[in-house]
Design a protein around this motif. Structure first.
Motif, mmCIF file in Angstrom:
data_model
loop_
_atom_site.group_PDB
_atom_site.id
_atom_site.type_symbol
_atom_site.label_atom_id
_atom_site.label_comp_id
_atom_site.label_asym_id
_atom_site.label_seq_id
_atom_site.Cartn_x
_atom_site.Cartn_y
_atom_site.Cartn_z
ATOM 1 N N GLU A 1 1.163 7.153 4.749
ATOM 2 C CA GLU A 1 1.763 7.818 3.587
ATOM 3 C C GLU A 1 1.072 9.147 3.311
ATOM 4 O OE1 GLU A 1 4.414 7.103 1.405
ATOM 5 O OE2 GLU A 1 4.947 5.752 3.032
ATOM 6 N N TRP B 1 -10.461 3.513 -6.505
ATOM 7 C CA TRP B 1 -9.429 3.014 -7.414
ATOM 8 C C TRP B 1 -9.590 1.524 -7.684
ATOM 9 C CZ3 TRP B 1 -4.111 5.553 -5.797
ATOM 10 C CH2 TRP B 1 -4.228 6.950 -5.943
ATOM 11 N N THR B 2 -10.329 0.873 -6.792
ATOM 12 C CA THR B 2 -10.601 -0.554 -7.001
ATOM 13 C C THR B 2 -12.081 -0.771 -6.712
ATOM 14 O OG1 THR B 2 -10.087 -1.043 -4.687
ATOM 15 C CG2 THR B 2 -8.313 -1.361 -6.270
ATOM 16 N N THR B 3 -12.693 -1.696 -7.434
ATOM 17 C CA THR B 3 -14.073 -2.045 -7.109
ATOM 18 C C THR B 3 -14.198 -3.555 -6.970
ATOM 19 O OG1 THR B 3 -14.586 -1.980 -9.459
ATOM 20 C CG2 THR B 3 -15.297 -0.094 -8.159
ATOM 21 N N PRO C 1 0.814 -1.225 0.000
ATOM 22 C CA PRO C 1 0.000 0.000 0.000
ATOM 23 C C PRO C 1 0.849 1.278 0.000
ATOM 24 C CG PRO C 1 -0.761 -1.551 1.679
ATOM 25 C CD PRO C 1 0.519 -2.097 1.139
ATOM 26 N N ARG C 2 1.992 1.258 0.689
ATOM 27 C CA ARG C 2 2.804 2.479 0.760
ATOM 28 C C ARG C 2 3.370 2.840 -0.611
ATOM 29 N NH1 ARG C 2 7.081 2.465 5.532
ATOM 30 N NH2 ARG C 2 7.334 4.589 4.712
ATOM 31 N N ARG D 1 -6.872 1.793 -12.126
ATOM 32 C CA ARG D 1 -5.710 2.654 -12.294
ATOM 33 C C ARG D 1 -4.778 2.059 -13.339
ATOM 34 N NH1 ARG D 1 -6.190 7.612 -10.243
ATOM 35 N NH2 ARG D 1 -3.964 7.749 -9.799
ATOM 36 N N GLN E 1 -4.808 -2.395 4.530
ATOM 37 C CA GLN E 1 -4.086 -1.355 3.793
ATOM 38 C C GLN E 1 -4.382 0.068 4.235
ATOM 39 O OE1 GLN E 1 -4.957 -1.854 -0.321
ATOM 40 N NE2 GLN E 1 -7.151 -1.717 -0.087
ATOM 41 N N ARG F 1 -11.382 -5.449 -9.181
ATOM 42 C CA ARG F 1 -10.827 -4.869 -10.402
ATOM 43 C C ARG F 1 -10.161 -3.537 -10.061
ATOM 44 N NH1 ARG F 1 -15.290 -3.737 -14.239
ATOM 45 N NH2 ARG F 1 -15.185 -5.935 -14.776
ATOM 46 N N SER F 2 -9.061 -3.280 -10.732
ATOM 47 C CA SER F 2 -8.373 -2.003 -10.558
ATOM 48 C C SER F 2 -8.790 -1.040 -11.655
ATOM 49 C CB SER F 2 -6.866 -2.224 -10.633
ATOM 50 O OG SER F 2 -6.205 -0.985 -10.852
ATOM 51 N N VAL G 1 -16.097 -6.546 -7.846
ATOM 52 C CA VAL G 1 -17.038 -6.843 -8.936
ATOM 53 C C VAL G 1 -17.806 -8.137 -8.702
ATOM 54 C CG1 VAL G 1 -15.870 -5.467 -10.686
ATOM 55 C CG2 VAL G 1 -15.188 -7.837 -10.352
ATOM 56 N N PRO H 1 -1.224 1.641 6.453
ATOM 57 C CA PRO H 1 -0.074 2.116 5.667
ATOM 58 C C PRO H 1 -0.421 3.240 4.688
ATOM 59 C CG PRO H 1 -0.134 -0.280 5.700
ATOM 60 C CD PRO H 1 -1.388 0.185 6.374
ATOM 61 N N LEU H 2 -1.611 3.196 4.067
ATOM 62 C CA LEU H 2 -2.010 4.270 3.146
ATOM 63 C C LEU H 2 -2.154 5.594 3.894
ATOM 64 C CD1 LEU H 2 -4.775 2.549 0.952
ATOM 65 C CD2 LEU H 2 -2.619 3.488 0.098
ATOM 66 N N ALA I 1 -8.175 -6.506 4.462
ATOM 67 C CA ALA I 1 -7.216 -5.979 3.483
ATOM 68 C C ALA I 1 -5.925 -5.461 4.119
ATOM 69 C CB ALA I 1 -7.869 -4.874 2.655
ATOM 70 N N GLN J 1 0.778 6.473 -6.988
ATOM 71 C CA GLN J 1 -0.629 6.747 -7.306
ATOM 72 C C GLN J 1 -1.234 5.555 -8.060
ATOM 73 O OE1 GLN J 1 -2.477 10.076 -6.432
ATOM 74 N NE2 GLN J 1 -1.067 9.251 -4.919
ATOM 75 N N ALA J 2 -0.910 4.382 -7.538
ATOM 76 C CA ALA J 2 -1.393 3.128 -8.117
ATOM 77 C C ALA J 2 -2.435 2.528 -7.189
ATOM 78 C CB ALA J 2 -0.231 2.148 -8.272
ATOM 79 N N ALA J 3 -3.302 1.665 -7.748
ATOM 80 C CA ALA J 3 -4.266 0.958 -6.909
ATOM 81 C C ALA J 3 -3.530 -0.089 -6.083
ATOM 82 C CB ALA J 3 -5.323 0.294 -7.784
ATOM 83 N N SER J 4 -4.108 -0.420 -4.929
ATOM 84 C CA SER J 4 -3.511 -1.423 -4.047
ATOM 85 C C SER J 4 -4.528 -2.531 -3.797
ATOM 86 C CB SER J 4 -3.118 -0.751 -2.725
ATOM 87 O OG SER J 4 -2.970 -1.708 -1.699
ATOM 88 N N ILE J 5 -4.135 -3.759 -4.082
ATOM 89 C CA ILE J 5 -5.004 -4.917 -3.816
ATOM 90 C C ILE J 5 -4.174 -5.924 -3.034
ATOM 91 C CG2 ILE J 5 -6.401 -6.756 -4.852
ATOM 92 C CD1 ILE J 5 -6.767 -4.925 -7.310
ATOM 93 N N THR J 6 -4.689 -6.346 -1.876
ATOM 94 C CA THR J 6 -3.849 -7.132 -0.969
ATOM 95 C C THR J 6 -4.336 -8.573 -0.804
ATOM 96 O OG1 THR J 6 -5.167 -6.448 0.930
ATOM 97 C CG2 THR J 6 -3.252 -5.079 0.407
ATOM 98 N N TRP K 1 0.632 4.122 -2.970
ATOM 99 C CA TRP K 1 0.280 5.532 -2.823
ATOM 100 C C TRP K 1 1.324 6.425 -3.478
ATOM 101 C CZ3 TRP K 1 -3.772 8.237 -2.570
ATOM 102 C CH2 TRP K 1 -3.719 9.607 -2.253
#
Lengths: 333, 264
Positions: free
Chosen positions: B140, B224-226, A106-107, A150, B133, A147-148, B228, B136-137, B131, A113-118, A110
């Motif tokens: 930042e 930024w994410t969905t 995630p860091r 970005r 996140q 889905r991203s 689905v 950390p997000l 998740a 400026q990208a999507a984060s999926i964990t 950010w």
């Protein structure tokens, strides 16, 4: 699509196979090229990982090494990885969701400026051709496809969820390996200073990495029962874990707790002994390839998650199993 | 020292799997009379914050939530456990906030209503999305250093904290300058305290201030994410029960199964 799988190098690490496996899965469902970045303090170790990754199918390797990465400062690794991503310009950045990767993902996302999926365990393509990342939610009670939106996506993959076998032999050669200079990027003062390390005295492998985990629950009845489980785990090359009930009762230390508020494990075999299988416990074992359960109660929920079950008092089964495994070891050391 | 703890309201994670269902069209859980609770790791985060306050003396703990009206209940629980203040950021203007939007909304609330902040404490992950996140997000976005997998925090030299965290090998103690963000994991030393009845009653009488999300920065205006699809995992559900006249026979059959699975 350019997929960049990131390996944080350490000499005893087979994690490359997991991120390379995840990367291969991604480029198989959506055409693209798989590249690997190796970050770490020592160039020689990184070169060795680079060869492994190349044999695992990576088309190009990026080396980003600097001695200051020795101290595992996450601030420095975030800076290094951001630098690498800016140099390589991947569409997807893959990291292993171990404690370090779970923080970096995630860091770095950010910063880019990208999507984060964990904590991803699978990848598919939807009819429109975009990638769908599969991840467990609600303590493993549900699976989501995400889905991203970005141009760049940072994905962390659950440890042991993917793997890769070598697909070729030989070496990448000078053409296959590039270097990303890190100099300035990692010459930062980390904001966190380590005062003291306390190593946990453990027998056997770490819970999250173990091939076999023997878990004990309320049915074990006491601390001495865990000694028997430890012996069984050792004979199987594994390690012991515990349910929250066993930890709360003081029979096992807290760092062995498996479940939603404990460790998530993904062994080949999870042998659940005297464990009823509460929802929050199952959340921690959903990554196990095989679950075998021993419990006196045929209605225990653990049997719904297990593929093999024994309805019996563990005290009748486990000591005999230990004896049989010892006999076999004596016959075939 | 001002300590802010982010607390989320989630579907009770203790709900048994057989009572859990999903509404595929709406992509969310479909549970009758769902029990909503404070996310497990956020309870632990609050405990770590309260222990830090007790050790620091001059400190206040504020519970911060992004949620709908029903989330006032988790803020009242936080007050009952010992937080002095609470603030709810009303999420009704956000359709299905993702991690980036959640962190951006929390960052805006911190800057707009709770600044200056010395310590932000988040759970390791939410007990619904799993998740991990937002912490950390948020660090930042705020420009704070982050210490993850924290077991406990104590005041260090002036303007610094000593933080004990879990590592892959055991634990370590680190020093970090304020301001800082901590993400908390569970241990024997941070089991959440039970609020006293008197404190629960007192918390019921307090008002929970609410603010709107306001204008999120342009980059977080849309998710930024969905999600689905949401589905139940396919469970084999065919457990082969080992039969045997005697325990010896059962052990032999079990051993044969373990050999078949190539684990012995």
């Amino acid at each position: 699509m350019r997929v960049l799988a990131v390996v944080l190098s350490s000499p005893s690490n087979s994690a490359w196979a997991e991120v390379v496996g995840a990367g291969r899965a991604a480029v198989q469902v959506a055409d693209g090229a798989l590249e690997v970045a190796v970050l770490g303090p020592e160039e020689e170790v990184a070169q060795e990982m680079a060869r492994e990754a190349w044999r695992g199918g990576a088309e190009r390797i990026w080396l980003a090494t600097d001695p200051v990465l020795q101290d595992l400062s996450s601030d420095r690794y975030v800076a290094a990885l951001t630098e690498v991503a800016r140099a390589v310009q991947p569409t997807v950045l893959l990291l292993r969701a171990d404690p370090m990767g779970a923080e970096l993902g995630p860091r770095v996302a950010w910063r880019l400026q990208a999507a984060s999926i964990t904590d991803v365990v699978g990848v598919r393509r939807d009819p429109e051709g975009s990638l769908l990342w599969i991840r467990p939610m609600y303590g493993g009670k549900a699976l989501a496809a995400v889905r991203s939106h970005r141009p760049v996506t940072v994905v962390t993959v659950r440890p042991r969820a993917f793997s890769a076998q070598p697909v070729r032999s030989g070496d990448p050669g000078p053409e296959g390996i590039r270097t990303v200079p890190l100099d300035e990027a990692v010459r930062i003062v980390p904001r966190i200073r380590v005062l003291e390390h306390r190593r946990q005295e453990t027998t056997g492998p770490r819970l999250e990495e173990a091939r076999v985990v023997v878990g004990g629950g309320r049915g074990i009845g006491g601390e001495e029962g865990f000694r028997v489980l430890e012996e069984l785990a050792r004979l199987m090359g594994g390690t012991v874990g515990a349910s929250r009930a066993a930890v709360d009762a003081g029979w096992a230390p807290g760092h062995l707790q498996i479940g939603q508020t404990g460790k998530k494990i993904a062994p080949e075999l999870y042998l659940a002994v005297g464990i009823s299988g509460a929802s929050q416990h199952l959340a921690g074992v959903s990554g196990a390839r095989h679950i075998v359960a021993i419990n006196t109660d045929p209605e225990a929920p653990i049997f719904k998650a297990a593929e093999v079950g024994v309805v019996e008092d563990w005290r009748e089964i486990v000591p005999r199993l230990v004896e049989r495994l010892k006999e076999r070891k004596r016959a075939d050391p | 020292m001002r300590i802010v703890v982010c607390v989320k309201q989630v579907l009770d994670p203790e709900l048994p799997a057989e009572e859990f269902a999903v509404d595929r069209a709406a992509r969310r859980p479909a549970v009758e009379n769902p029990r909503l609770v404070m996310s497990t790791f956020d309870e632990i985060a609050l405990e770590v914050a309260l222990q830090l306050r007790e050790a620091a003396g001059e400190a206040s703990v504020v519970a911060l939530n992004l949620g709908g009206r029903s989330a006032d209940e988790v803020l009242r629980k936080a007050l009952a456990m010992g937080a002095q203040e609470s603030l709810r950021v009303d999420a009704s203007s956000l359709e299905e906030p993702d991690g980036v939007q959640t962190a951006a909304a929390l960052a805006a609330a911190l800057r707009g209503h709770l600044w200056p902040v010395d310590v932000v404490v988040c759970g390791r992950q939410a007990a619904d999305t799993d998740a991990g996140q937002v912490g950390p997000l948020l660090a930042e976005m705020l420009g704070f250093p982050v210490v993850t997998n924290v077991l406990r925090a104590r005041p260090g030299a002036p303007g610094a904290l000593h933080v004990e965290r879990e590592t892959e090998e055991g634990t370590e103690v680190v020093e970090v300058q304020l301001p800082v963000l901590l993400t908390v994991t569970n241990a024997e030393c941070n089991v959440p305290r039970m609020p006293r009845v008197r404190d629960i009653m007192a918390a019921q009488r307090k008002t929970v201030p609410t603010v709107g999300v306001g204008d999120l920065p342009p980059e977080a205006a849309s998710p930024w994410t969905t999600l689905v699809e949401l589905d139940l995992p396919r469970v084999e559900g065919r457990c082969q029960m080992i039969e045997g006249e005697t325990v010896e026979a059962k052990v032999e059959a079990l051993l044969a199964e373990l050999e078949r699975l190539k684990v012995v």
